[in-house]
Motif scaffolding. Structure first.
Motif, PDB file in Angstrom:
ATOM      1  N   THR A   1      43.571   9.694 -38.161  1.00 17.12           N
ATOM      2  CA  THR A   1      42.244   9.450 -37.586  1.00 17.12           C
ATOM      3  C   THR A   1      42.069   8.038 -37.019  1.00 17.12           C
ATOM      4  O   THR A   1      41.074   7.768 -36.357  1.00 17.12           O
ATOM      5  N   ILE A   2      43.012   7.135 -37.298  1.00 16.04           N
ATOM      6  CA  ILE A   2      42.908   5.752 -36.832  1.00 16.04           C
ATOM      7  C   ILE A   2      44.090   5.470 -35.909  1.00 16.04           C
ATOM      8  O   ILE A   2      45.236   5.775 -36.257  1.00 16.04           O
TER       9      ILE A   2
ATOM     10  N   LYS B   1      39.808  -0.515 -37.486  1.00 17.61           N
ATOM     11  CA  LYS B   1      39.905  -0.064 -36.107  1.00 17.61           C
ATOM     12  C   LYS B   1      41.326   0.259 -35.674  1.00 17.61           C
ATOM     13  O   LYS B   1      41.527   0.974 -34.693  1.00 17.61           O
TER      14      LYS B   1
ATOM     15  N   THR C   1      41.339  -1.776 -28.920  1.00 22.52           N
ATOM     16  CA  THR C   1      40.294  -1.186 -29.755  1.00 22.52           C
ATOM     17  C   THR C   1      38.985  -1.959 -29.738  1.00 22.52           C
ATOM     18  O   THR C   1      38.014  -1.518 -30.360  1.00 22.52           O
TER      19      THR C   1
END
Length: 275
Positions: free
Chosen positions: A216-217, A121, A274
């Motif tokens: 992307t994270i 995450k 997150t």
């Protein structure tokens, strides 16, 4: 293992709250697990070259006190692709959410290991490399002025097991170890660290990184402003490129060891954002 006083734990949580929003309460940082919809993530801590997982000892104690499962595996320090594959195999064994944090060369490892793992995450860079595809640790360290790593490295050759020639390991000269690597730790501590340092393969430190997971994270970055291994300017460049949430601290390269409260707070900020 050192017992972490409750007052110190509360300080960590408060700093994490301030780092994220400036207004989140300590209670909101920890919360009740059941009320927040599931278990806390596993925090995976990846060390870099010239060190081992014991550098995270105080961070681990603080996280465990706050109720987080923690894994701090031994990074093999052989080559970026192979080291990332090993950490990726550890991520394969974790069924729930993960916060993946790396120090120094460990940043390259987490940047690659997180690819393909939907349960990761957040990425947390603690005085670490956050490379783009094709970049290496040595290349990034030399991209901006201020690194003293090159002049402090000692190379040691060793025979490869298959008889095909020699491998080359890099160590930090013990006489320069404290000044370059850990200037804000006691000399008695850094003497032990220098004697027990784990070498990084020179080929591995020069090896190219793959496609970066930070695209992307979401990522967080703690920049030690007295870092003489990875220049702070290089870390600011990498953090801006990755769109990381950044905090800076007056620290040597081993920020997780000399400032475990700040390092833990950065991880907790990622958790809060997150979950």
């Amino acid at each position: 293992m050192r017992v972490i006083p409750l007052r110190r734990l509360l300080t960590v949580l408060a700093v994490a709250a301030l780092f994220l929003t400036g207004a989140v309460s300590v209670q909101a940082q920890t919360g009740q697990t059941a009320a927040r919809g599931g278990p806390k993530p596993t925090v995976v801590l990846v060390h870099g070259a010239f060190a081992d997982a014991s550098g995270f000892n105080d961070v681990i104690a603080l996280l465990q006190k706050a109720g987080f499962p923690v894994i701090a595996p031994a990074n093999e320090l052989r080559d970026a692709a192979g080291d990332a594959a090993y950490i990726s195999s550890i991520l394969d064994t974790i069924p729930g959410p993960v916060i993946l944090a790396g120090h120094s060369y460990g940043g390259i490892v987490i940047t690659n290991a997180a690819r393909g793992h939907a349960n990761v995450k957040a990425l947390v860079y603690l005085g670490a490399f956050a490379p783009d595809q094709g970049e290496s640790a040595l290349q990034l360290a030399g991209r901006f002025p201020g690194s003293e790593l090159g002049t402090a490295l000692i190379q040691r050759h060793y025979p490869l097991p298959d008889g095909s020639g020699d491998g080359i390991d890099g160590y930090i000269d013990p006489a320069k170890f404290r000044a370059v690597f850990a200037a804000d730790l006691p000399e008695s501590t850094t003497r032990l660290m220098a004697a027990t340092q784990r070498p990084g393969s020179v080929g591995g430190l020069a090896g190219p990184s793959g496609a970066p997971a930070w695209k992307t994270i979401p990522s967080w970055y703690l920049i030690p402003t007295r870092d003489k291994v990875i220049p702070p300017a290089a870390q600011r460049f990498m953090a801006q490129r990755a769109r990381s949430k950044v905090r800076e601290i007056h620290s040597s390269h081993v920020v997780m060891t000399s400032h475990p409260v700040a390092a833990t707070a950065t991880i907790l900020a990622a958790y809060t954002a997150t979950r």
